[in-house]
Design a protein around this motif. Sequence first.
Motif, mmCIF file in Angstrom:
data_model
loop_
_atom_site.group_PDB
_atom_site.id
_atom_site.type_symbol
_atom_site.label_atom_id
_atom_site.label_comp_id
_atom_site.label_asym_id
_atom_site.label_seq_id
_atom_site.Cartn_x
_atom_site.Cartn_y
_atom_site.Cartn_z
ATOM 1 N N ALA A 160 0.825 -1.208 0.000
ATOM 2 C CA ALA A 160 0.000 0.000 0.000
ATOM 3 C C ALA A 160 0.860 1.260 0.000
ATOM 4 N N LEU A 161 1.970 1.205 0.724
ATOM 5 C CA LEU A 161 2.825 2.388 0.842
ATOM 6 C C LEU A 161 3.716 2.583 -0.386
ATOM 7 N N GLU A 162 3.895 1.543 -1.180
ATOM 8 C CA GLU A 162 4.776 1.632 -2.340
ATOM 9 C C GLU A 162 4.248 2.670 -3.332
ATOM 10 N N GLY A 163 5.082 3.569 -3.689
ATOM 11 C CA GLY A 163 4.702 4.618 -4.632
ATOM 12 C C GLY A 163 4.081 5.832 -3.982
ATOM 13 N N GLY A 164 3.761 5.728 -2.703
ATOM 14 C CA GLY A 164 3.193 6.870 -1.994
ATOM 15 C C GLY A 164 4.279 7.790 -1.463
ATOM 16 N N SER A 165 3.958 9.058 -1.326
ATOM 17 C CA SER A 165 4.939 10.022 -0.835
ATOM 18 C C SER A 165 4.482 10.722 0.445
ATOM 19 N N VAL A 166 3.255 10.473 0.877
ATOM 20 C CA VAL A 166 2.709 11.131 2.059
ATOM 21 C C VAL A 166 2.825 10.188 3.254
ATOM 22 N N SER A 167 3.536 10.628 4.282
ATOM 23 C CA SER A 167 3.732 9.810 5.470
ATOM 24 C C SER A 167 2.535 9.944 6.411
ATOM 25 N N ALA A 168 2.535 9.119 7.449
ATOM 26 C CA ALA A 168 1.460 9.186 8.439
ATOM 27 C C ALA A 168 1.454 10.540 9.135
ATOM 28 N N ALA A 169 2.641 11.065 9.446
ATOM 29 C CA ALA A 169 2.728 12.369 10.101
ATOM 30 C C ALA A 169 2.210 13.477 9.197
ATOM 31 N N GLU A 170 2.524 13.405 7.912
ATOM 32 C CA GLU A 170 2.043 14.418 6.970
ATOM 33 C C GLU A 170 0.526 14.321 6.801
ATOM 34 N N ALA A 171 0.005 13.110 6.812
ATOM 35 C CA ALA A 171 -1.448 12.941 6.722
ATOM 36 C C ALA A 171 -2.135 13.539 7.938
ATOM 37 N N ALA A 172 -1.522 13.355 9.112
ATOM 38 C CA ALA A 172 -2.085 13.917 10.342
ATOM 39 C C ALA A 172 -2.076 15.442 10.293
ATOM 40 N N ARG A 173 -1.005 16.016 9.810
ATOM 41 C CA ARG A 173 -0.942 17.485 9.715
ATOM 42 C C ARG A 173 -1.944 18.016 8.694
ATOM 43 N N ALA A 174 -2.151 17.249 7.610
ATOM 44 C CA ALA A 174 -3.093 17.696 6.584
ATOM 45 C C ALA A 174 -4.523 17.722 7.124
ATOM 46 N N ALA A 175 -4.871 16.707 7.923
ATOM 47 C CA ALA A 175 -6.235 16.623 8.447
ATOM 48 C C ALA A 175 -6.435 17.477 9.690
ATOM 49 N N ALA A 176 -5.356 17.955 10.282
ATOM 50 C CA ALA A 176 -5.474 18.751 11.501
ATOM 51 C C ALA A 176 -6.206 20.063 11.261
ATOM 52 N N GLY A 177 -6.273 20.503 10.005
ATOM 53 C CA GLY A 177 -7.016 21.712 9.696
ATOM 54 C C GLY A 177 -8.512 21.529 9.840
#
Length: 240
Positions: A160-177
Amino acid sequence: MRRNIVIAAVTAAALIGGGTATALATTGDDGRSTTPRADVSVSDDGGVRDESDGHDDDSADDRDDRDDAALASSAKVTAADAIAAALRDTPGTAVSADLDDEDDDADDDGDDRGERAAWEVDVLSGDGTWHSVRIDPASGKVLGSHEDADEDDTAEARAALEGGSVSAAEAARAAAGKSTVTSVDLDDDGDDGPAAWEVETRADGKGEQDWRVDLKTGKVTADRSDSDGSGSDDSGSDDD
């Protein structure tokens, strides 16, 4: 004796009928009232309503929701910060982070502190082993970590993570808005479409909402399968 019979009859009617029962004041031989009036009713959903204020008692789910919201708002360490702290302790790839209000590992670790809120971060190391790291939501310190030998989703997670560039931490920051993030999990089962980060947010007065964060673009969209959500189609990207 007559007074006891009347009270018993009223009580039996309340139990059998499941509705409103009123205990009427009875009069003794001296003419004075001997039984106070008590108005109690049973609501349609089985909850008990006190007629003095007209409100149903809080359900366990309502109390849990308020407790979760209070825990989320009181946590000084964000999901992204907790993930960063876990990776400093245990290098690898963070696959999930959940704000947990109960120390599930207390018995296994010999920790007799009882329940303690913590961020629980699952990390997949380079050699394929899984680790669970607990982070203090107030200080960001590592409370403990252990290898999770029961985890068997290594191949699925890596695919699932192969080819992805967004980490779990980045996803959390994106949704924090949207609101306070309480969990980040890799959704790789395909039931809701392509693999993505599934982020849960919670806040007082807003309830729980699930969001999906694209692994490649970081775009945030409301999870339409979330029955508790508002159903809005807000989207946006807060990539770092």
